[in-house]
Design an enzyme around this catalytic site. Sequence first.
Site, PDB file in Angstrom:
ATOM      1  N   ASP A   1      -1.804   1.826  -6.389  1.00 45.82           N
ATOM      2  CA  ASP A   1      -0.962   1.405  -7.335  1.00 45.82           C
ATOM      3  C   ASP A   1      -1.866   0.799  -8.669  1.00 45.82           C
ATOM      4  OD1 ASP A   1      -2.090  -0.772  -5.966  1.00 45.82           O
ATOM      5  OD2 ASP A   1      -0.177  -1.368  -5.108  1.00 45.82           O
TER       6      ASP A   1
ATOM      7  N   ASN B   1       6.209 -10.162   1.680  1.00 45.61           N
ATOM      8  CA  ASN B   1       7.491  -9.891   2.068  1.00 45.61           C
ATOM      9  C   ASN B   1       7.467  -8.489   2.549  1.00 45.61           C
ATOM     10  OD1 ASN B   1       6.558  -8.165  -0.005  1.00 45.61           O
ATOM     11  ND2 ASN B   1       7.883  -8.768  -1.576  1.00 45.61           N
TER      12      ASN B   1
ATOM     13  N   HIS C   1       5.531  -5.718   1.917  1.00 48.37           N
ATOM     14  CA  HIS C   1       5.387  -4.635   1.103  1.00 48.37           C
ATOM     15  C   HIS C   1       3.959  -4.197   1.407  1.00 48.37           C
ATOM     16  CE1 HIS C   1       3.669  -7.059  -2.629  1.00 48.37           C
ATOM     17  NE2 HIS C   1       2.446  -6.546  -1.957  1.00 48.37           N
TER      18      HIS C   1
ATOM     19  N   GLU D   1       8.397  -2.546  -2.448  1.00 50.76           N
ATOM     20  CA  GLU D   1       8.997  -3.606  -2.180  1.00 50.76           C
ATOM     21  C   GLU D   1      10.229  -3.588  -1.368  1.00 50.76           C
ATOM     22  OE1 GLU D   1       7.650  -6.028  -3.174  1.00 50.76           O
ATOM     23  OE2 GLU D   1       7.473  -6.492  -5.283  1.00 50.76           O
TER      24      GLU D   1
HETATM   25  C1  F6R Z   1      -2.627  -3.725  -3.981  1.00 50.14           C
HETATM   26  C2  F6R Z   1      -1.459  -3.601  -2.863  1.00 50.14           C
HETATM   27  C3  F6R Z   1      -0.926  -4.581  -2.279  1.00 50.14           C
HETATM   28  C4  F6R Z   1      -1.554  -5.730  -1.588  1.00 50.14           C
HETATM   29  C5  F6R Z   1      -0.801  -6.862  -0.918  1.00 50.14           C
HETATM   30  C6  F6R Z   1      -1.642  -7.849  -0.330  1.00 50.14           C
HETATM   31  O1  F6R Z   1      -3.022  -2.497  -4.340  1.00 50.14           O
HETATM   32  O2  F6R Z   1      -1.493  -2.486  -2.274  1.00 50.14           O
HETATM   33  O3  F6R Z   1       0.294  -4.016  -1.483  1.00 50.14           O
HETATM   34  O4  F6R Z   1      -2.345  -4.955  -0.607  1.00 50.14           O
HETATM   35  O5  F6R Z   1      -0.040  -7.347  -2.036  1.00 50.14           O
HETATM   36  O6  F6R Z   1      -2.521  -8.524  -1.375  1.00 50.14           O
HETATM   37  P1  F6R Z   1      -3.444  -9.765  -1.108  1.00 50.14           P
HETATM   38  O7  F6R Z   1      -4.390  -8.996  -0.011  1.00 50.14           O
HETATM   39  O8  F6R Z   1      -4.003 -10.069  -2.448  1.00 50.14           O
HETATM   40  O9  F6R Z   1      -2.475 -10.699  -0.238  1.00 50.14           O
END
Ligand code: F6R
Length: 264
Positions: free
Chosen positions: A67, A137, A139, A144
Amino acid sequence: MLVILKRDAGEISRQAAQLVASAVRKNPSLTLGLATGSTMIAVYQELVRLNKAGSLDFSQVVTFNLDEYLGLAPTHPQSFHHFMQQHLFAHVNISSRNIHTPDGTIRGDYDKYCAAYEDAIHQAGGIDLQLLGIGRNGHIGFNEPTSSIGSRTRLKVLEKETIDDNAKSFAPGEESPRCAITMGIGTILEARKILLIATGGSKAAAVTKAIEGPVTSAVPASALQLHPDVTFIIDDPAAAQLTQRDYYTRVLEMTALLTPDRLS
Ligand code: F6R
């Protein structure tokens, strides 16, 4: 599904990097799906260490990031492209032509751009190993809650909780992006192997719903239960609410005994 329980984030990053390194050693031109976020930093540090030690070669590895924030140029310090350069790409012998991150600066025909990103993944032979983090959440990527389980790469509006979590990384007064380009859940499920890493108590509820809850678009990571080869690596605080910990440990012991290839 395999659930690997580790004491802390240090053990997790070593194990995750080991699994990536072993996949690259078996297939030097591996197509690797990559995630950003704080959980990944230690994993990438370990991959950089292995590369510098001469035991991991990225020269033929192809990467696709999950992403990117809409509106951020690759040079923006908070862009995921910049994150990847800072934590991995600039420090290993990967070829820049093998690196793919969604372009956050596109305008207009988002569907066409996203279809081309999917096409590039197919042209590369599909993703062999996809690394994932998980949001509070539930994701994965920026899919989301309520994202369709069949979703493909697309423009996605971010949830308030995600925007607030991300705002911490932006300068005071700078607006945290509200949209992103993300691979879909359907795209992620097509990867041959998936590795999700979760650390810290703030992820405990999401991890438990993903592993032990019903498959539901309300918890995007629960869709991973539909995948035939997914491994969760979780530290103690993130695993605190799991109800079947003993069973996961026994499964792991038997896997090590009977099908050790799955763990190397
Ligand atoms: C970003 C992504 C997100 C993160 C998730 C956890 O490329 O894919 O799904 O993996 O938001 O982020 P952290 O590791 O910062 O808690």
